[in-house]
Design an enzyme around this catalytic site. Structure first.
Site, PDB file in Angstrom:
ATOM      1  N   CYS A 118       0.848  -1.203   0.000  1.00 41.79           N
ATOM      2  CA  CYS A 118       0.000   0.000   0.000  1.00 41.79           C
ATOM      3  C   CYS A 118       0.870   1.235   0.000  1.00 41.79           C
ATOM      4  O   CYS A 118       2.103   1.164   0.067  1.00 41.79           O
ATOM      5  CB  CYS A 118      -0.935   0.009   1.206  1.00 41.79           C
ATOM      6  N   CYS A 151       3.535   1.791   2.683  1.00 45.18           N
ATOM      7  CA  CYS A 151       4.828   1.131   2.455  1.00 45.18           C
ATOM      8  C   CYS A 151       5.738   2.048   1.638  1.00 45.18           C
ATOM      9  O   CYS A 151       6.920   2.229   1.959  1.00 45.18           O
ATOM     10  CB  CYS A 151       4.638  -0.178   1.706  1.00 45.18           C
ATOM     11  N   CYS A 206      19.837 -35.172 -19.293  1.00 46.75           N
ATOM     12  CA  CYS A 206      19.892 -35.636 -17.906  1.00 46.75           C
ATOM     13  C   CYS A 206      20.489 -34.558 -17.023  1.00 46.75           C
ATOM     14  O   CYS A 206      20.927 -33.511 -17.516  1.00 46.75           O
ATOM     15  CB  CYS A 206      20.726 -36.914 -17.787  1.00 46.75           C
ATOM     16  N   CYS A 210      23.940 -33.345 -17.869  1.00 46.49           N
ATOM     17  CA  CYS A 210      23.962 -32.328 -18.932  1.00 46.49           C
ATOM     18  C   CYS A 210      23.796 -30.934 -18.331  1.00 46.49           C
ATOM     19  O   CYS A 210      24.505 -29.987 -18.691  1.00 46.49           O
ATOM     20  CB  CYS A 210      22.849 -32.586 -19.946  1.00 46.49           C
ATOM     21  N   ASP A 240      11.040  28.245 -31.265  1.00 49.63           N
ATOM     22  CA  ASP A 240      12.213  28.588 -32.059  1.00 49.63           C
ATOM     23  C   ASP A 240      11.777  28.567 -33.528  1.00 49.63           C
ATOM     24  O   ASP A 240      10.791  27.906 -33.871  1.00 49.63           O
ATOM     25  CB  ASP A 240      13.317  27.567 -31.793  1.00 49.63           C
ATOM     26  N   ASP A 244      14.768  22.900 -30.933  1.00 55.91           N
ATOM     27  CA  ASP A 244      15.471  21.690 -31.381  1.00 55.91           C
ATOM     28  C   ASP A 244      16.980  21.821 -31.389  1.00 55.91           C
ATOM     29  O   ASP A 244      17.695  20.835 -31.538  1.00 55.91           O
ATOM     30  CB  ASP A 244      14.998  21.316 -32.785  1.00 55.91           C
TER      31      ASP A 244
END
Length: 848
Positions: A46, A49, A119, A122, A540, A738
């Protein structure tokens, strides 16, 4: 003042978005490195916390700011890297009862499908071989699922090395079936939560059936022991995590939501057990029901939160796992993560671009809708940039890799969106302060309610006696002690701080995800709140309102024809390097005109060019150079002035002593700019152009774009001053730019908006980045901001109104604890699903 900033750009590119260098303050000798650490928090239930973790970390020396997002359990901590590290942060989090997983970009954990294992031996061989590789931190092989889970240094080793190592010992690794370890863990947690919820619901349903039978059908023998036995797993097994977290939060001195649920389930169950030995009413059914509703609510909440964060996951899923690269004339397949800058990728029609790059061979149309939000495919030719995960529509392309890892477009999108989701909106501050005291206050109110029913029982009974005619669950024919217990329990379980804590993060999560799909990348939540209140937007000019590339717009022929005029001008301009020369040469290329040889070329600064073509003196430039060579221009002054009034640069072209033509060059206004300005005005927003260009050109462009106000001829510092003046009159101002020279103004503005086609410095200085260079996207950004903040306000309204009504109702005994537990879960779900409604935003209507 700009030195530290440029240090970041030049020397610390790997700290993109998350790091900056702070200069010495107060005479200190050392420089401090401000770094943002990212963690996944486990164990939060919640908003209490989240508040607890924030408060603890913000008090730790070396921590500059802690920001936690309850909606996705993500923690961002800004630290002084010279004074504290991530291990110390994790230690502090664990001390208060939670766990944290570092999300360091260099530390990678991935799961792969292993081929050839038969197995356990491996599996041992695979584990040993991969563990031997440099850069591998941890290895785990699951024989049953044939999966290899490996943690490694992403900068030191690549998955293709794992594949090669396993092939050396007779196995193989399927890179295409790679599984995200974090998703696996989330899926496992969701599966566990769903199993708990289902089993708890089944057992509680059985209890409810038995209760109805005992009350209305037959007096069941051993009813209480049977119900106690069935309810025990619900309260003590499926609810064990709730009780553990409750105890931890009490130890830390900051009780959370789990404490309320524990108090609402444990005492009723334990007191109900007395019914086995004494003739009394049992509360065991209530305990089981409260815990079950809590588990149902938490599962549904987790699932809903998962939906809220799906946008970025879907974006990431589009990126292909493998790529084909050309090596020594042959195509070989490699993992996308193994690509290096300079690799040449082969991309066929219908395939996705694996990673960012530049077209080296071929021509095609690319669907960039996932990046820009625009549905029309974009033509890509040699030299054009392409974005990873976009779709190649038509022809085959050879693309050179230009960016990898954290430098790619998708990685930067994720960084920006995560940054937004990890930030806080100013309106959230009050809610955070309230949730810090919420649970203790509810516990006090519960105790007061209990004693109030005992002390003022007649008063409460009179209310219950009146309301039981309208509310079927009220039964005033009970002892004050029983009513006191039931009512105080209802107060505990009906209170819901989670709805308050989820109000902002869920809306931000959904909004930022939608923004990313539309090409709107929001860096911080504060920008969402501020942008909706913007009263003026400064733009700009070059590269923002215009294309930033001068083009030939007009050709006025006086002698000869157009081809002769452009051939003469382009032949001379071929030896120059300024932008106007580029425009004339591009025009000659489009007309397929061959250039002539030039002799005795000379460039006259600020005036123009001279040279000899076929033995004839050629002059190109402005009025002054013509006057210097005795060439008459006044006869054509009307044409020249007309072009200049349209913000066009005039190139006069002369052969010998006569003017043969006039070429007009201009940086054209982007399509849609005028419509965007009109839309902004209809929203009550003033439009301003702030540019370093001359006043005459700026006003001509502003007239074309229908812009309200012009500030021309200003330096980068002058743009900052212009924004300050606007802020004094219009208060809240946004800036759209930019270029590198726009960065100071973007920082000065209340909201800085950078175009994704601009420089990295402008993008880093901005609060919002628009992937597309089209100005209309600014309208979308404002629409998204308003819609997101509207949801935040709605979420807070419903959360406050729920608690403001439900808690007093419960205190007067008008709500049964079982109903309260259900309502508590529904209040959180209401907030989350309300945020999900953001997905219905109609951006097309915002343009009109």
């Amino acid at each position: 003042m700009l030195l530290p900033f440029f240090c970041v750009r030049i020397d610390c590119l790997d700290l993109f978005l998350y790091n900056e260098i702070t200069p010495p303050i107060g005479g200190k000798e050392r420089w401090s490195i401000v770094k943002t650490l990212k963690f996944k928090i486990h164990g939060m239930t919640c908003s209490s916390c989240a508040t607890r973790i924030d408060d603890v970390l913000n008090d730790v020396e070396g921590v500059l700011e802690s920001r936690i997002n309850l909606a996705n359990d993500m923690l961002h901590v800004d630290v002084d890297d010279t004074r504290i590290d991530e291990s110390r942060i994790r230690e502090m989090i664990r001390k208060i009862g939670y766990d944290a997983t570092s999300l360091d970009d260099k530390a990678v954990t991935k799961t792969f499908k292993v081929i050839g294992m038969t197995c356990q031996m491996c599996a041992t061989h695979v584990t040993k071989r991969v563990s031997e590789l440099a850069g591998v931190k941890e290895t785990n092989v699951n024989l049953a699922t044939e999966q290899l889970k490996v943690s490694y240094d992403g900068n030191g080793i690549k998955p293709m090395r794992f594949k090669e190592a396993l092939q050396e010992i007779g196995y193989d690794l399927d890179l295409e079936k790679r599984v995200d370890a974090a998703k696996q863990d989330d899926h496992a947690r969701m599966t566990l939560a769903r199993n708990k919820m289902v089993k708890s619901a089944i057992l509680t349903s059985i209890i409810m059936i038995l209760m109805v039978l005992d009350m209305f059908v037959v007096d069941m023998p051993f009813y209480v022991p049977i119900v106690a036995l069935i309810a025990a797993p619900v309260v003590f097994v499926f609810g064990l995590d709730v009780h553990k977290k409750s105890l931890k939060s009490l130890k830390s001195g900051r009780p959370n939501m789990d404490v309320l649920v524990s108090l609402g389930s444990l005492p009723p169950y334990l007191i109900g057990l007395m019914g086995i030995f004494f003739p009394m009413t049992t509360f065991i059914e209530m305990a089981a029901t409260i815990m079950t509703f809590h588990l149902i609510g938490k599962f549904l909440e987790s699932r809903a939160k998962g939906k809220a964060s799906k946008a970025i996951e879907k974006l990431l899923a589009l990126s292909p796992e493998t790529a084909r690269i050309i090596v020594n004339g042959k195509e070989i397949e490699v993992g996308t993560s193994d690509l290096k800058v300079g690799d040449i990728m082969m991309i066929r029609p219908g395939e996705r671009v694996p990673i960012d790059g530049t077209v080296r061979l071929g021509k095609s149309r690319i669907d960039e809708s996932l990046a820009t939000g625009e549905s029309m495919p974009v033509l890509k030719e040699i030299g054009d940039e392409v974005i990873g995960a976009t779709i190649n529509y038509e022809g085959s392309l050879e693309v050179e890799v230009t960016k990898t890892g954290q430098d790619t477009f998708l990685s930067k999108v994720i960084e920006l969106v995560e940054s937004c989701q990890g930030s806080k909106v100013p309106i959230q501050a009050f809610a955070d302060r309230v949730t810090g005291y919420f649970v203790p206050v509810i516990m006090i109110l519960s105790v007061l309610t209990f004693f109030s029913f005992l002390i003022f029982s007649e008063f409460h009974l009179s209310i219950l006696g009146f309301m039981e005619n309208y509310l079927p669950w009220i039964n005033s024919d009970q002892t004050p002690l029983r009513l006191a217990f039931i009512t105080s329990t209802a107060v505990l379980v009906i209170a819901c701080p989670c709805a308050l804590g989820l109000g902002t993060p869920t809306a931000l999560m959904v909004g930022s995800g939608i923004g990313a799909k539309q090409g709107i990348l929001i860096r911080n939540g504060e920008a969402v709140q501020t942008l909706k209140d913007v009263k003026a937007i400064a733009f700009d000019k070059t590269g923002t309102l215009t294309y930033g590339k001068p083009e030939v717009t007009d050709r006025h022929v006086i002698h000869g024809d157009v081809s002769e005029l452009i051939q003469t001008a382009a032949s001379l301009e071929h030896h120059a390097s300024h932008p106007l020369a580029t425009a004339v040469l591009a025009d000659a290329k489009s007309l397929k005109i061959r250039l002539k040889d030039v002799r005795d070329f000379a460039s006259v600064t600020g005036m123009g060019l001279t040279g000899s073509i076929d033995g004839v003196m050629v002059v190109i430039g402005n009025r002054r150079i013509m006057e210097n060579h005795g060439i008459e221009t006044k006869t054509h002054e009307d044409v020249i002035s007309g072009f200049e009034e349209e913000a066009k640069t005039v190139l006069l072209v002369a052969e010998g002593k006569r003017l043969i033509g006039i070429i007009a060059v201009a940086d054209r206004l982007k399509s849609g700019v005028k419509e965007a300005m009109n839309a902004l005005k209809s929203m009550g927003i003033k439009t301003v152009m702030v540019t370093g260009d001359n006043d005459r050109t700026a006003r001509a462009i502003a007239k074309q774009a229908n812009i309200d106000h012009v500030v021309a001829g200003v330096t980068p510092d002058g743009k900052v001053d212009a924004l300050r003046i606007l802020q004094e009159t219009d208060q809240t101002v946004a800036m759209v730019g930019d270029g590198m020279n726009d960065a100071p103004a973007l920082k000065q503005a209340n909201v800085g908006i950078a175009l994704g086609t601009g420089t990295d410095i402008a993008i880093e200085a901005a609060d919002i980045t628009l992937v597309s260079s089209e100005i209309e996207v600014v309208i979308k950004a404002i629409t998204l901001s308003k819609a997101t903040f509207k949801k935040i306000r709605e979420n807070y309204f419903w959360a406050w109104i729920y608690n403001a009504i439900a808690i007093p109702f419960a205190m007067f005994g008008l709500l049964h604890p079982m109903i309260g537990a259900a309502m508590m879960s529904l209040s959180s779900l209401n907030v989350i699903y309300n945020s999900l409604r953001l997905k219905t935003i109609d951006f097309e209507r915002s343009r009109t």
